[in-house]
Design an enzyme around this catalytic site. Structure first.
Site, PDB file in Angstrom:
ATOM      1  N   HIS A  76      60.230  27.746  35.158  1.00  0.00           N
ATOM      2  CA  HIS A  76      60.089  29.213  35.178  1.00  0.00           C
ATOM      3  C   HIS A  76      59.377  29.700  36.440  1.00  0.00           C
ATOM      4  O   HIS A  76      59.428  30.893  36.752  1.00  0.00           O
ATOM      5  CB  HIS A  76      59.446  29.726  33.878  1.00  0.00           C
ATOM      6  CG  HIS A  76      57.956  29.641  33.796  1.00  0.00           C
ATOM      7  ND1 HIS A  76      57.308  28.625  33.131  1.00  0.00           N
ATOM      8  CD2 HIS A  76      56.995  30.458  34.282  1.00  0.00           C
ATOM      9  CE1 HIS A  76      55.998  28.826  33.224  1.00  0.00           C
ATOM     10  NE2 HIS A  76      55.791  29.927  33.910  1.00  0.00           N
ATOM     11  N   ASP A  92      61.316  23.116  30.684  1.00  0.00           N
ATOM     12  CA  ASP A  92      60.616  23.906  31.708  1.00  0.00           C
ATOM     13  C   ASP A  92      60.053  22.999  32.817  1.00  0.00           C
ATOM     14  O   ASP A  92      58.847  22.964  33.052  1.00  0.00           O
ATOM     15  CB  ASP A  92      59.523  24.751  31.042  1.00  0.00           C
ATOM     16  CG  ASP A  92      59.000  25.861  31.939  1.00  0.00           C
ATOM     17  OD1 ASP A  92      59.591  26.083  33.012  1.00  0.00           O
ATOM     18  OD2 ASP A  92      57.994  26.501  31.558  1.00  0.00           O
ATOM     19  N   GLN A 146      47.848  32.826  33.186  1.00  0.00           N
ATOM     20  CA  GLN A 146      48.875  33.239  34.145  1.00  0.00           C
ATOM     21  C   GLN A 146      48.527  32.762  35.556  1.00  0.00           C
ATOM     22  O   GLN A 146      47.405  32.921  36.016  1.00  0.00           O
ATOM     23  CB  GLN A 146      49.059  34.755  34.151  1.00  0.00           C
ATOM     24  CG  GLN A 146      50.053  35.227  33.093  1.00  0.00           C
ATOM     25  CD  GLN A 146      49.585  34.951  31.684  1.00  0.00           C
ATOM     26  OE1 GLN A 146      48.455  35.260  31.338  1.00  0.00           O
ATOM     27  NE2 GLN A 146      50.423  34.348  30.855  1.00  0.00           N
ATOM     28  N   GLY A 147      49.511  32.148  36.209  1.00  0.00           N
ATOM     29  CA  GLY A 147      49.293  31.632  37.559  1.00  0.00           C
ATOM     30  C   GLY A 147      48.988  30.145  37.571  1.00  0.00           C
ATOM     31  O   GLY A 147      49.056  29.496  38.604  1.00  0.00           O
ATOM     32  N   ASP A 148      48.626  29.610  36.398  1.00  0.00           N
ATOM     33  CA  ASP A 148      48.397  28.163  36.283  1.00  0.00           C
ATOM     34  C   ASP A 148      49.709  27.437  36.011  1.00  0.00           C
ATOM     35  O   ASP A 148      49.775  26.207  36.125  1.00  0.00           O
ATOM     36  CB  ASP A 148      47.425  27.856  35.138  1.00  0.00           C
ATOM     37  CG  ASP A 148      46.003  28.288  35.448  1.00  0.00           C
ATOM     38  OD1 ASP A 148      45.586  28.144  36.607  1.00  0.00           O
ATOM     39  OD2 ASP A 148      45.316  28.770  34.524  1.00  0.00           O
ATOM     40  N   SER A 149      50.730  28.155  35.636  1.00  0.00           N
ATOM     41  CA  SER A 149      52.014  27.556  35.279  1.00  0.00           C
ATOM     42  C   SER A 149      52.503  26.575  36.324  1.00  0.00           C
ATOM     43  O   SER A 149      52.334  26.794  37.523  1.00  0.00           O
ATOM     44  CB  SER A 149      53.078  28.629  35.104  1.00  0.00           C
ATOM     45  OG  SER A 149      53.002  29.118  33.801  1.00  0.00           O
TER      46      SER A 149
HETATM   47  N1  ARG Z   1      53.311  31.351  31.809  1.00  0.00           N
HETATM   48  C1  ARG Z   1      52.057  31.268  32.497  1.00  0.00           C
HETATM   49  C2  ARG Z   1      52.312  31.125  33.996  1.00  0.00           C
HETATM   50  O1  ARG Z   1      53.403  31.437  34.423  1.00  0.00           O
HETATM   51  C3  ARG Z   1      51.187  30.174  31.925  1.00  0.00           C
HETATM   52  C4  ARG Z   1      50.660  30.576  30.623  1.00  0.00           C
HETATM   53  C5  ARG Z   1      49.840  29.564  29.972  1.00  0.00           C
HETATM   54  N2  ARG Z   1      49.316  30.190  28.807  1.00  0.00           N
HETATM   55  C6  ARG Z   1      48.419  29.625  28.039  1.00  0.00           C
HETATM   56  N3  ARG Z   1      47.945  30.310  27.057  1.00  0.00           N
HETATM   57  N4  ARG Z   1      48.033  28.395  28.235  1.00  0.00           N
HETATM   58  O2  ARG Z   1      51.408  30.926  34.789  1.00  0.00           O
END
Ligand code: ARG
Length: 259
Positions: free
Chosen positions: A76, A122, A211-214
């Site tokens: 993603h 993913d 968000q941003g850790d993905s």
């Molecule tokens: N989708 C998020 C990203 O794009 C990562 C989210 C992780 N969420 C969590 N609750 N651990 O960075």
């Protein structure tokens, strides 16, 4: 004329309302300063932790160096990107510094079955324009069932936000979270698929990726067991972080890494 004036007043009213919301929001004093519930980490201790940036330098995801010129990340993070507009930044703990290496990306592989993070697959592999001399992190394989057992201690890493909807971290942050049992994660999330994903977090929340850790690493036993994928908010009680289960994709990832 009256119409223009009316539009102006409407826009002004909206702006005032937005500012009003902003002043209310920071009242949440329970926002932890780091990842969510983490501490600073050094890139010399985690040399394989990298971040993905746009051509203008903005960090948007994490990744793991798994070979001199290969990075594992989340699909993603890369699915709507061109290689030409993507950079991999290695060895830069402080995003505001110019330390380390900024590599260009020559190829993006996205798992061909990837559709959305919550439906699995993913995972993505980036090929870099150079070989980075560094320690690499090995991928977990099907032999590593113990690393996916409930309660296994893991390390999560990233430059993402320090609270849900908050701002991204300037520095690399880390935290430790236990692996959550598949049955328990399934209760939190009906979309949870134990062959494609693994969950980690404390029942009471408080520590999580955000968000941003993905795309970034979740590590156990010196191996990459997952890539940060999704969750409901961040660090919420009863809603652990969900990670792409690397062992499931071991052979497909290895094929790309050796390609
Ligand atoms: N989708 C998020 C990203 O794009 C990562 C989210 C992780 N969420 C969590 N609750 N651990 O960075």
């Amino acid at each position: 004329m009256a119409r223009t004036l009316h539009r102006l007043i409407t826009a002004l009213a909206a702006a005032v309302a937005a500012v009003g919301l902003l002043t209310v929001a920071p009242a949440n004093a329970d926002v932890t300063p780091y990842i969510v519930g983490g501490t600073r980490a050094s890139v010399s201790e985690y040399p394989w932790t990298v971040y993905l940036a746009s051509s203008s330098g903005g960090q948007f995801c994490g990744g793991t160096l798994v070979k001199g010129n290969k990075v594992v990340t989340a699909a993603h993070c890369t699915v709507n990107r061109s290689a030409a507009s993507t950079r991999v930044v290695w060895g830069r703990e402080d995003k505001q510094s110019s330390a380390g290496i900024v590599a260009s990306v020559t190829n993006i592989w996205v798992h061909p079955s990837y559709r959305t993070a919550t439906s699995g697959y993913d995972v993505s592999v980036l090929t870099l324009d150079r070989n980075i001399t560094s320690a690499y992190l090995p991928l977990a394989s099907s032999a590593d069932t113990a690393l996916y057992a409930a309660g296994t201690s893991t390390t999560i890493l990233g430059w993402g936000t320090t609270s849900s909807g908050g701002s991204a971290s300037r520095y690399l942050l880390k935290a430790n979270v236990p692996v959550v049992a598949d049955t328990s994660c399934r209760q939190s999330y009906p979309q949870y698929n134990s062959s494609a994903m693994v969950c980690a977090g404390y029942p009471r929340g408080g520590t999580d990726t955000c968000q941003g850790d993905s795309g970034g690493p979740i590590v156990a036993g010196g191996k990459l067991i997952g890539a940060t994928s999704w969750g409901r908010g961040c660090a919420q009680a009863g809603y652990p972080g969900v990670y792409a289960r690397i062992a499931t994709y071991h052979s497909e990832l290895t094929a790309q890494i050796n390609a």
